[in-house]
Design a protein around this motif. Structure first.
Motif, PDB file in Angstrom:
ATOM      1  N   ALA A 212       0.842  -1.202   0.000  1.00  0.00           N
ATOM      2  CA  ALA A 212       0.000   0.000   0.000  1.00  0.00           C
ATOM      3  C   ALA A 212       0.876   1.251   0.000  1.00  0.00           C
ATOM      4  O   ALA A 212       1.874   1.329   0.726  1.00  0.00           O
ATOM      5  N   ILE A 213       0.494   2.216  -0.832  1.00  0.00           N
ATOM      6  CA  ILE A 213       1.279   3.444  -1.058  1.00  0.00           C
ATOM      7  C   ILE A 213       0.295   4.622  -1.150  1.00  0.00           C
ATOM      8  O   ILE A 213      -0.811   4.462  -1.676  1.00  0.00           O
ATOM      9  N   ARG A 214       0.701   5.797  -0.627  1.00  0.00           N
ATOM     10  CA  ARG A 214      -0.178   6.974  -0.727  1.00  0.00           C
ATOM     11  C   ARG A 214      -0.559   7.261  -2.180  1.00  0.00           C
ATOM     12  O   ARG A 214       0.270   7.105  -3.084  1.00  0.00           O
ATOM     13  N   LYS A 215      -1.777   7.728  -2.364  1.00  0.00           N
ATOM     14  CA  LYS A 215      -2.302   7.946  -3.724  1.00  0.00           C
ATOM     15  C   LYS A 215      -1.444   8.900  -4.547  1.00  0.00           C
ATOM     16  O   LYS A 215      -1.302   8.727  -5.756  1.00  0.00           O
ATOM     17  N   ASP A 216      -0.858   9.922  -3.879  1.00  0.00           N
ATOM     18  CA  ASP A 216      -0.094  10.907  -4.652  1.00  0.00           C
ATOM     19  C   ASP A 216       1.338  10.450  -4.934  1.00  0.00           C
ATOM     20  O   ASP A 216       2.071  11.106  -5.660  1.00  0.00           O
ATOM     21  N   ASP A 217       1.733   9.313  -4.347  1.00  0.00           N
ATOM     22  CA  ASP A 217       3.130   8.889  -4.488  1.00  0.00           C
ATOM     23  C   ASP A 217       3.293   7.966  -5.689  1.00  0.00           C
ATOM     24  O   ASP A 217       3.622   6.779  -5.567  1.00  0.00           O
ATOM     25  N   THR A 218       3.119   8.539  -6.869  1.00  0.00           N
ATOM     26  CA  THR A 218       3.117   7.726  -8.084  1.00  0.00           C
ATOM     27  C   THR A 218       4.511   7.197  -8.415  1.00  0.00           C
ATOM     28  O   THR A 218       4.644   6.134  -9.011  1.00  0.00           O
ATOM     29  N   ALA A 219       5.554   7.943  -8.002  1.00  0.00           N
ATOM     30  CA  ALA A 219       6.922   7.485  -8.279  1.00  0.00           C
ATOM     31  C   ALA A 219       7.209   6.194  -7.507  1.00  0.00           C
ATOM     32  O   ALA A 219       7.778   5.245  -8.043  1.00  0.00           O
ATOM     33  N   LEU A 220       6.784   6.171  -6.241  1.00  0.00           N
ATOM     34  CA  LEU A 220       7.037   4.972  -5.428  1.00  0.00           C
ATOM     35  C   LEU A 220       6.220   3.781  -5.931  1.00  0.00           C
ATOM     36  O   LEU A 220       6.708   2.649  -5.942  1.00  0.00           O
ATOM     37  N   LEU A 221       5.002   4.037  -6.379  1.00  0.00           N
ATOM     38  CA  LEU A 221       4.170   2.942  -6.903  1.00  0.00           C
ATOM     39  C   LEU A 221       4.839   2.294  -8.120  1.00  0.00           C
ATOM     40  O   LEU A 221       4.956   1.064  -8.196  1.00  0.00           O
ATOM     41  N   ALA A 222       5.305   3.118  -9.046  1.00  0.00           N
ATOM     42  CA  ALA A 222       5.970   2.584 -10.244  1.00  0.00           C
ATOM     43  C   ALA A 222       7.241   1.828  -9.849  1.00  0.00           C
ATOM     44  O   ALA A 222       7.524   0.739 -10.362  1.00  0.00           O
ATOM     45  N   PHE A 223       7.984   2.399  -8.896  1.00  0.00           N
ATOM     46  CA  PHE A 223       9.224   1.782  -8.415  1.00  0.00           C
ATOM     47  C   PHE A 223       8.941   0.406  -7.804  1.00  0.00           C
ATOM     48  O   PHE A 223       9.641  -0.577  -8.091  1.00  0.00           O
ATOM     49  N   MET A 224       7.916   0.315  -6.968  1.00  0.00           N
ATOM     50  CA  MET A 224       7.620  -0.952  -6.302  1.00  0.00           C
ATOM     51  C   MET A 224       7.110  -2.004  -7.291  1.00  0.00           C
ATOM     52  O   MET A 224       7.431  -3.184  -7.164  1.00  0.00           O
ATOM     53  N   ASN A 225       6.317  -1.579  -8.261  1.00  0.00           N
ATOM     54  CA  ASN A 225       5.855  -2.558  -9.258  1.00  0.00           C
ATOM     55  C   ASN A 225       7.020  -3.122 -10.057  1.00  0.00           C
ATOM     56  O   ASN A 225       7.078  -4.331 -10.311  1.00  0.00           O
ATOM     57  N   GLU A 226       7.962  -2.260 -10.414  1.00  0.00           N
ATOM     58  CA  GLU A 226       9.169  -2.721 -11.113  1.00  0.00           C
ATOM     59  C   GLU A 226       9.975  -3.661 -10.219  1.00  0.00           C
ATOM     60  O   GLU A 226      10.422  -4.728 -10.641  1.00  0.00           O
ATOM     61  N   GLY A 227      10.162  -3.236  -8.974  1.00  0.00           N
ATOM     62  CA  GLY A 227      10.957  -4.014  -8.031  1.00  0.00           C
ATOM     63  C   GLY A 227      10.354  -5.390  -7.771  1.00  0.00           C
ATOM     64  O   GLY A 227      11.070  -6.403  -7.742  1.00  0.00           O
TER      65      GLY A 227
END
Ligand code: ARG
Length: 247
Positions: A212-227
């Motif tokens: 789970a990631i804050r809605k505005d933290d799109t950079a972290l979401l993309a990073f975690m999906n890649e990771g």
């Protein structure tokens, strides 16, 4: 409680939108959710999810630290910015998706029901609302029991006992204060291991875990999906499953 990884991209001062990746992140975990996340006797974060996060951080060059948060308060804590993600066996649910974003799913579980060896309570009793049930406050088992047993009028609300963590529920089961515990199958089996308790059945909820990631933290979401994709494609993923008895 623990950290891993090495410094990568520089932090941009004043960037609160989450559109840019930061160099370090605080990972919220549950301190008593073996084998996915737990805090050991030395105060260090351990588990399958913790090791997964450490691998992703090291591979991709960010720093992470782990903080244990009460499960019931973990989404508000994320929204308040005190942690940057929840990586601790969190089931992706439509209600939670209104509050936060989730990574791609990385695991699937169902709900198990456990009773004492000397008890004759059955799954039918549980599903008929005739047993005193315990589970962790705010978890998907609690939500399932509320929706399927209490809201339908099968079980009085007083028959559901909620605990800060599942080891506390299992301990009350052991001394006869409650009749059964319902919880995520793998974690419940880990928690009751070696205790005079037995699985009396399961409920097939097919829950998927995501980060789970804050809605505005799109950079972290993309990073975690890649990771996560890189981790699952690496031989270390199988090693990790073996290490934590997840095969
Ligand atoms: N999967 C369940 C949920 O999302 C239980 C998770 C509990 N996880 C934990 N770290 N305590 O509610």
């Amino acid at each position: 409680v623990a950290s891993a990884g090495c410094t990568g991209t520089a932090e941009k001062p004043g960037d609160v939108s989450g559109a840019e990746l930061k160099s370090s992140y605080i990972v919220g975990i549950d301190g008593a959710y073996p084998p996915y996340s737990y805090v050991d006797k030395d105060g260090s974060a351990q588990g399958f999810d913790v090791d997964s996060m450490k691998w992703i951080a090291a591979k991709k060059g960010i720093n992470v630290t782990f903080t244990a948060v009460d499960w019931d308060a973990i989404i508000p804590t994320l929204q308040a910015g005190k942690i940057d993600m929840v990586y601790a066996g969190m089931t992706i649910t439509p209600e939670r998706q209104e509050a936060v974003n989730f990574s791609d799913p990385y695991w699937t579980i169902n709900q198990d029901v456990v009773a004492r060896n000397d008890s004759n309570v059955t799954l039918d009793d549980v599903l008929a609302g005739k047993a005193i049930l315990g589970t962790q406050r705010g978890c998907t088992a609690a939500i399932w029991i509320e929706e399927n047993l209490i809201d339908t009028g099968k079980m009085p609300k007083a028959n559901l006992k909620l605990y800060a963590d599942t080891p506390a529920a299992v301990s009350d089961l052991g001394i006869g204060r409650i009749d059964a515990v319902m919880y995520d199958d793998v974690s419940l089996n880990d928690i009751v291991k070696g205790k005079p308790m037995k699985t009396i059945g399961f409920v097939e909820t097919k829950e998927q875990f995501g980060v789970a990631i804050r809605k505005d933290d799109t950079a972290l979401l993309a990073f975690m999906n890649e990771g996560l994709a890189e981790l699952q494609a690496d031989p270390y993923w199988e090693e990790l499953k073996e290490k934590h008895n997840l095969n």
